[in-house]
Design an enzyme around this catalytic site. Structure first.
Site, short mmCIF file in Angstrom:
data_model
loop_
_atom_site.label_atom_id
_atom_site.label_comp_id
_atom_site.label_asym_id
_atom_site.label_seq_id
_atom_site.Cartn_x
_atom_site.Cartn_y
_atom_site.Cartn_z
CG ASN A 139 -9.37 -0.99 -6.12
OD1 ASN A 139 -8.90 -0.34 -7.16
ND2 ASN A 139 -8.33 -0.87 -5.14
CG ASP B 254 2.42 8.12 3.78
OD1 ASP B 254 2.86 7.93 2.51
OD2 ASP B 254 1.38 7.61 3.93
MN MN Z 1 -8.26 1.22 -8.29
#
Ligand code: MN
Length: 448
Positions: free
Chosen positions: A139, A251
């Site tokens: 990932n 953020d």
């Molecule tokens: Mn992913």
């Protein structure tokens, strides 16, 4: 294909400004980046006792298109193809990022402190790659990383894919090895912001976007792959035992996200180009919204295309933080189309909070035109869809703070088909050659 090669293109197109004055990593660079959010990229050449810093690289949509060599129309189909048919990148033994390999000293890296109440310096453009303990799943995602000291970071892990890998590592009682690549081509950042299903490596998506040109290197001290042409790579281990208070930190919404207990990353080694450029990314800025928002626009485009034959454009608007508000234009066939489009949009991007569907004559990027459509084509008693208490973005401060639930609203601002089209026609004044000439002349006089 590297950040460097893209900066050369920006230089040629005069979209890179060199800042020669001495600047500090604390608030100074971020305030200058803030002032030119959707302007040129900025190369800070004189950073107090540090290497160079580049900022606002992907500050405009046009620059993303340039980086991917696609037209605005081709962007979403291209992203979809890349997500559906990723290509595993080649792994090479040597890459420019391996020019210098040294023990970690994070204070040597020009990590910015962005906002007044941020907990400290934060790495915001770090592309974090990791594999499952059995090596079967990779990932790649972007996470904010708070610098704690010379060897440790705190990482914000939202319960998505990297979190899942970390949980798998935790079950084995082993820390999760990660590579953090900083200073990469925009395609890699964009791919890392995509959400393909678990099991699909975002490096494959980046490689597809780069037409097979992405190269990876194996890390020296951890079991992970990094971008061979990155400017800088941190090799680390996400601890399954140690947590610290992470945040507050601004953020995408431009508001402070709260402090939470989050895992520590022990950095074990650093590799970088000899003259590396550190890539900065302003939280809540235009670049942040574009990189996070474009893949979601593509997801909304796909989801709406499944229920409405002709979707023209999707815009996650800047005022909606590039995340919470969408405007979607469609070629309506029947009166139910817009509401189906709204439902599909909410399904396509679960964080979406408010959506407006307009006809294809409205420019989704022009807020005045969108409001004009709402003013003239929308009736609240029948064109409004409210979906109470659903899961939305954790970043929305108005969501229920305990349950995280939020209400969603869809506005069908397309013209009802039962009312004659002429009623909605925007009146035009015919222009003659003579009037055009006079208008041009007056304009010239005004602006010379
Ligand atoms: Mn992913």
């Amino acid at each position: 294909m590297s950040l460097r090669s893209f900066l050369e293109i920006l230089e040629e197109k005069k979209q890179l400004v060199h800042v020669k004055e001495e600047v500090s990593t604390k608030h100074e660079i971020s305030s200058i980046m803030d002032a030119f959010q959707d302007g040129p990229a900025l190369l800070f050449e004189n950073v107090k006792s540090h290497s160079k810093v580049v900022g606002n690289v992907c500050g405009t949509r046009e620059r993303i298109l340039q980086a991917l060599s696609v037209s605005a129309e081709q962007l979403y189909p291209n992203l979809r193809d890349a997500v559906l048919s990723p290509e595993t990148p080649k792994v090479v033994d040597e890459g420019p990022v391996k020019e210098v390999v040294e023990p970690p000293r994070l204070s040597k890296i020009p990590v910015l402190t962005h906002f007044e109440k941020d907990a400290g310096p934060y790495i915001t453009s770090g592309v974090v790659s990791a594999q499952s303990p059995d090596g079967k799943v990779e990932n790649v995602s972007i996470h904010r990383l708070q610098v704690l000291n010379d060897k440790q970071l705190a990482i914000r892990l939202v319960p998505r894919h990297l979190y899942r890998l970390w949980t798998m590592a935790k079950e084995k009682g082993k820390d999760l090895d990660v590579a953090i690549s900083i200073g990469v081509h925009p395609a890699v950042l964009l791919a890392a912001a995509c959400s393909p299903p678990f099991g699909v490596s975002e490096f494959g998506i980046a490689n597809r976007l780069l037409c097979g040109c992405l190269r990876l290197v194996r890390c020296e001290k951890v079991d992970a792959y990094a971008v061979a042409e990155a400017e800088l790579v941190l090799e680390g281990k996400i601890s399954v035992a140690k947590e610290v208070d992470e945040g507050p930190f601004v953020d995408i919404t431009g508001t402070y996200d709260v402090q939470r207990s989050q895992p520590v990353v022990d950095v074990v080694s650093v590799m970088h180009r000899k003259d590396y450029v550190y890539q900065a990314l302003l939280p809540g800025g235009s670049e942040h919204r574009i990189l996070m928002g474009l893949p979601r626009e593509a997801a909304i485009y796909d989801a709406v295309s499944n229920v409405v034959p002709n979707v023209k454009a999707v815009n996650l608007t800047p005022s909606g933080c590039g995340w919470l508000h969408a405007v979607i234009s469609i070629e309506k066939q029947t009166d139910g189309d817009a509401k189906n489009a709204l439902l599909a949009a909410f399904a396509g991007h679960p964080s979406l909070k408010h959506a407006v569907v307009v006809d294809s004559d409205i420019d989704v990027y022009n807020p005045e035109q969108v409001e004009w459509a709402v003013a003239l084509r929308f009736q609240a008693d029948e064109d409004l869809v409210v979906i109470p208490k659903t899961r939305g973005s954790t970043l929305d401060p108005s969501a229920d703070q305990e349950s995280g639930l939020t209400s969603k609203m869809g506005i069908d601002a397309t013209r009802p088909l039962r009312v004659p089209k002429e009623k909605f026609e925007k009146a035009k004044i015919p222009k003659t050659g003579a009037s055009e000439k006079i208008i041009t002349k007056i304009r010239r006089e005004l602006f010379e």
